[in-house]
Design an enzyme around this catalytic site. Structure first.
Site, short mmCIF file in Angstrom:
data_model
loop_
_atom_site.label_atom_id
_atom_site.label_comp_id
_atom_site.label_asym_id
_atom_site.label_seq_id
_atom_site.Cartn_x
_atom_site.Cartn_y
_atom_site.Cartn_z
N HIS A 84 59.39 -14.11 38.04
CA HIS A 84 60.79 -13.74 36.71
C HIS A 84 60.27 -14.70 35.52
O HIS A 84 60.17 -14.67 34.13
CB HIS A 84 62.34 -14.82 36.92
CG HIS A 84 61.78 -15.82 37.10
ND1 HIS A 84 61.99 -17.06 38.05
CD2 HIS A 84 62.25 -16.68 35.88
CE1 HIS A 84 62.46 -18.71 37.97
NE2 HIS A 84 62.13 -17.94 36.84
N ASP A 220 59.40 -14.94 44.85
CA ASP A 220 59.15 -14.46 43.38
C ASP A 220 57.91 -15.29 42.55
O ASP A 220 57.98 -16.68 42.35
CB ASP A 220 60.26 -15.57 42.91
CG ASP A 220 61.12 -15.66 41.70
OD1 ASP A 220 59.94 -15.08 41.03
OD2 ASP A 220 61.61 -16.05 41.33
N SER A 650 60.67 -23.38 36.85
CA SER A 650 60.19 -22.02 37.63
C SER A 650 58.86 -22.07 37.41
O SER A 650 58.01 -22.63 36.38
CB SER A 650 60.60 -20.86 36.59
OG SER A 650 62.29 -20.54 37.09
N1 ARG Z 1 68.60 -18.89 38.01
C1 ARG Z 1 66.54 -18.93 38.03
C2 ARG Z 1 66.37 -19.32 36.68
O1 ARG Z 1 66.75 -19.76 36.02
C3 ARG Z 1 65.97 -18.16 38.26
C4 ARG Z 1 66.24 -16.31 37.30
C5 ARG Z 1 65.66 -14.73 37.05
N2 ARG Z 1 66.13 -13.99 38.19
C6 ARG Z 1 67.12 -13.50 37.74
N3 ARG Z 1 68.04 -12.45 38.68
N4 ARG Z 1 67.78 -13.09 36.77
O2 ARG Z 1 65.04 -19.03 35.41
N1 GLU Z 2 64.75 -20.73 37.44
C1 GLU Z 2 64.29 -21.76 37.03
C2 GLU Z 2 63.74 -21.44 35.65
O1 GLU Z 2 63.34 -20.44 34.47
C3 GLU Z 2 64.93 -22.73 37.24
C4 GLU Z 2 66.03 -22.62 38.15
C5 GLU Z 2 66.31 -24.04 37.14
O2 GLU Z 2 66.84 -23.97 36.24
O3 GLU Z 2 66.35 -24.74 38.37
O4 GLU Z 2 62.93 -22.37 35.10
#
Ligand code: ARG
Ligand code: GLU
Length: 721
Positions: A84, A220, A650
């Site tokens: 991502h 991921d 991330s």
């Molecule tokens: N929650 C994770 C972050 O904050 C992954 C986001 C990307 N994935 C998604 N399905 N939107 O970045």
């Molecule tokens: N998915 C998040 C990012 O893009 C990390 C997850 C979080 O917020 O801890 O940095």
């Protein structure tokens, strides 16, 4: 004597932060954390993690594009980050014919690696405490602006005193709300190429349904490579460039993890606010989060409808949708978590302890009452601010182009033709790429729905006239619904028309822009917003920021035995904890490791979130896991731990007790996303892909064994025996 000692030990133990909480500065590990980390099982010294004299772990940690973390995993500049995080790049290289999102991408030799103009990779060369120099001549009697002027002056003096290499930069950042300052010498590489990405059915398996959720089964990850000039220094993209030779890269452990294992996560967490007063949390939970959640829900349901109808639209909007959905879902979990863990009550109790520890005549006594008043004054304004920025800055896309139009006009009016032309030539490519993934029909529907929501939720005083208009003189006397008229006649949702305007003579272009109905609409809205919201809000915020600085200082004085860590601010941090499950609710316990079996359990053929490719099914059926299976012959996929992470972490490496890569951080468990305001060791967990799953996908799934060959795979546990 004995009881005194006992008392001391007792306060020490009760004040130490729980293992897991805290985002620590690598520079200070020796004094604050090394002992605890070693107690938890770490075999390294602080110097092995951060050193300026020799290669250390920090030399393998790279700020990826300024928004994610990545790490070197080979001596040839091979960079690991999340799928991502590389998503924008993977998508940019994708089309219906070469659908790398859907099918994955693997460069089978270095000539096939794909350049990504604009993408950067930043190393931290050195971190220095510069508090004394930045706060020199600053005193408590200064007004806020006097203080700021002095700080700015000191920082620019400091900059001049550093002899930087041409490719280096010096970044000075406030910590503890401006009670401390640290400087970072950085080196930024500008030729970063895409090397590999699994298909979305692995890299984004579970997509938005599983996002922020444990148990998780997502691979991921994606791979890039840093290229340098022949001298190994940063250089613009060129055929002459060669893979970077870095001071350090992370070996990868094949031994996997068990509950209780020591883990640390090294990276660039973006922003946390752990020291806010209870009033702030209350406002967030009761007012701001619900508003933002509702706005995004409205926009998302429209995007979703169109994406399901058309595969081209799905590709075009995939990245945008994911971005909007991500925080929408996070805020829901965050509010729930804050309520479940009684964060407000907890803060209130803490504030009581704080207040009762203050001497009767302490100037700090006014802090909390003043906060209470400020937050009350701020509430209606912050609400409109969130509405305004969600609508104009995020969800209604054409409003972003209107902003560009406003800058064009003001460049012309304030600085003349040349400045107009210079700005226009600079933004033209971004206008073109804006329309590459844009459908006016969708954006118009979002516009309608969100302005309607705005009108019904925001106080009338903040609604611009044109948003009210039905069929009156505002709309040039036309008897048509206002937004129909605006959307039909504006150039901002029409690529050719907008580009044609940009090509006009500057004076004519400015005239045309100023007469555009959406431009007028945006102007009206902005003027109203600036006057009635932004200006008063800035004043309040200004006072809040300095009060927060004083409150921070006061907390540190009142609780001298408590070990404080600075809030995240996109600077390099280390957090550590243990592999550990959690109990999200009564009678439920989540174990900390998932396996390929779980991917198969979630499999829904044909579904856009839970489909699996035949190849992966085949590998599962034949249990063709190579050397990457665990001791029971199962293929691990993800695991969780108590590491305190946030957005920006991330792509951060999860590292074992010996300094080897064991996983790749990519998310947090939903119930604990409130860790940005209130870390709770019982339910806050970060989510990582198991390094062995990454290797399995590269090797067995993609057949890119040549990449495995450049890595260093190790068996630290078996070597210990
Ligand atoms: N929650 C994770 C972050 O904050 C992954 C986001 C990307 N994935 C998604 N399905 N939107 O970045
Ligand atoms: N998915 C998040 C990012 O893009 C990390 C997850 C979080 O917020 O801890 O940095």
């Amino acid at each position: 004597m004995r009881s005194l000692l006992f008392g001391l030990i007792f306060t020490f133990i009760s004040q130490v932060a729980v293992a897991g909480e805290g985002m620590w500065l690598p520079l200070l590990l020796k004094s604050l954390n090394e002992a605890e980390m070693q107690q938890l099982g770490m075999k390294l010294s602080a110097e092995d993690i951060y050193s300026v004299n020799r290669g250390s772990l920090k030399d393998a940690i790279v700020h990826f594009g300024g928004f994610c973390t990545s790490e070197l995993i080979s001596p040839d500049g091979l960079l690991l980050t999340n799928h991502h995080c590389g998503y924008g790049q993977i998508q940019q290289h994708s089309s219906l014919e070469h659908n790398y999102l859907k099918n994955g991408f693997w460069a089978m030799d270095r000539n096939q690696e794909l350049p990504n103009p604009g993408l950067t990779a930043t190393f931290i060369n050195e971190i220095m405490d510069v508090t004394d120099r930045v706060l020199a001549f600053v005193n408590d009697d200064m007004t806020v602006s006097e203080r700021q002027t002095m700080v700015d002056k000191n920082i620019s003096k400091l900059r001049k005193n550093f002899e930087l290499e041409e490719y280096q930069d010096l970044v000075v950042r406030p910590f503890f709300e401006g009670n401390q300052y640290f400087a970072f010498i950085t080196t930024t590489y500008k030729d970063v190429r895409l090397v590999g990405a699994p298909p979305e059915s692995i890299g984004k398996f579970g997509a938005d349904t599983d996002n922020w959720v444990w148990p998780r089964h997502t691979g991921d990850f994606s791979l890039f490579r840093i290229y340098a000039g022949p001298d190994n220094l940063p250089a613009d993209y060129s055929d002459e460039n060669v893979p970077l030779k870095s001071k350090h890269f992370l070996p990868i452990s094949l031994d996997g993890v068990e509950p209780g294992d020591f883990t640390m996560v090294f990276g660039f967490p973006g922003r946390t606010s752990e020291y806010l007063p209870s009033y702030a949390i209350k406002q967030l939970v009761e007012k701001l989060n619900p508003a933002k959640i509702k706005i995004r829900e409205t926009a998302l349901s429209i995007l979703d409808k169109y994406m399901r109808e058309d595969e081209t639209v799905r590709i075009q909007y995939a990245s945008k949708f994911a971005r909007v959905a991500n925080y929408w879902k996070k805020w829901i979990g965050e509010s729930m978590g804050l309520e479940r863990t009684k964060a407000i009550e907890k803060k209130e109790k803490y504030e009581k302890r704080f207040t009762s520890a203050l001497p009767k005549d302490s100037p700090y006594r006014t802090i909390l009452p003043e906060f209470e008043k400020l937050y009350k004054d701020r509430a209606p304004l912050a609400f409109v601010r969130d509405y305004y920025s969600e609508l104009t800055g995020r969800n209604i896309e054409m409003m972003r182009l209107v902003r560009m139009g406003q800058s064009l006009v003001s460049n012309y009016e304030n600085n003349g033709e040349e400045s107009f032309i210079e700005y226009r030539d600079r933004v033209k490519p971004s206008v073109e790429s804006f329309f590459k993934d844009y459908k006016a029909e969708i954006d118009s529907e979002v516009f309608e729905a969100l302005t309607k929501l705005y009108k019904s939720n925001v106080d009338k005083a903040y609604v611009p006239r044109m948003m009210h208009a039905k069929n009156d003189e505002d709309m040039n006397g036309r008897s048509t619904n206002s937004s129909d008229f605006v959307l039909h006649h504006t150039v901002f949702n029409k690529k050719d028309k907008l580009l044609a305007v940009l090509e006009m003579e500057p004076s004519e272009a400015v005239e045309t822009l100023k007469n555009d109905p959406l431009y007028k609409f945006g102007e009206q809205w902005k003027m109203l917003y600036d006057e009635k919201v932004a200006n008063p809000l800035n004043k309040i915020q200004f006072r809040m920021d300095s009060l927060q600085r004083i409150y921070m200082k006061a907390q540190m004085e009142v609780f001298p035995n408590k070990v404080f860590y600075p809030d995240a601010n996109s600077t390099m941090r280390l957090t550590y904890g243990q592999v550990n499950g959690y109990s999200p609710q009564d009678a439920v316990y989540y174990t900390p490791v998932t396996h390929l079996e779980g991917v198969i359990e979630k499999y829904v053929p044909g579904d856009y979130e839970f489909d699996i490719s035949d190849k992966l099914l085949e590998l599962y059926r034949t249990k063709d896991y190579g050397p990457y299976a665990d001791a029971n012959g199962k293929m691990p996929v993800c695991f969780i731990g108590t590491n305190h992470t946030t957005g920006g972490n991330s792509g951060s490496p999860a590292i074992d007790a010996h300094g080897n890569l064991i996983g790749l951080n990519f998310d947090r468990a939903w119930e604990g996303t409130m860790s940005d305001y209130n870390y709770d060791p019982t339910i806050c967990r970060n989510i990582m892909v198991d390094a062995r799953y990454i290797l399995f996908v590269i090797d067995k799934y993609a057949g890119a064994g040549h990449l495995i060959e450049e890595m260093k795979l190790v068996h630290p546990k078996s070597e210990m025996e």
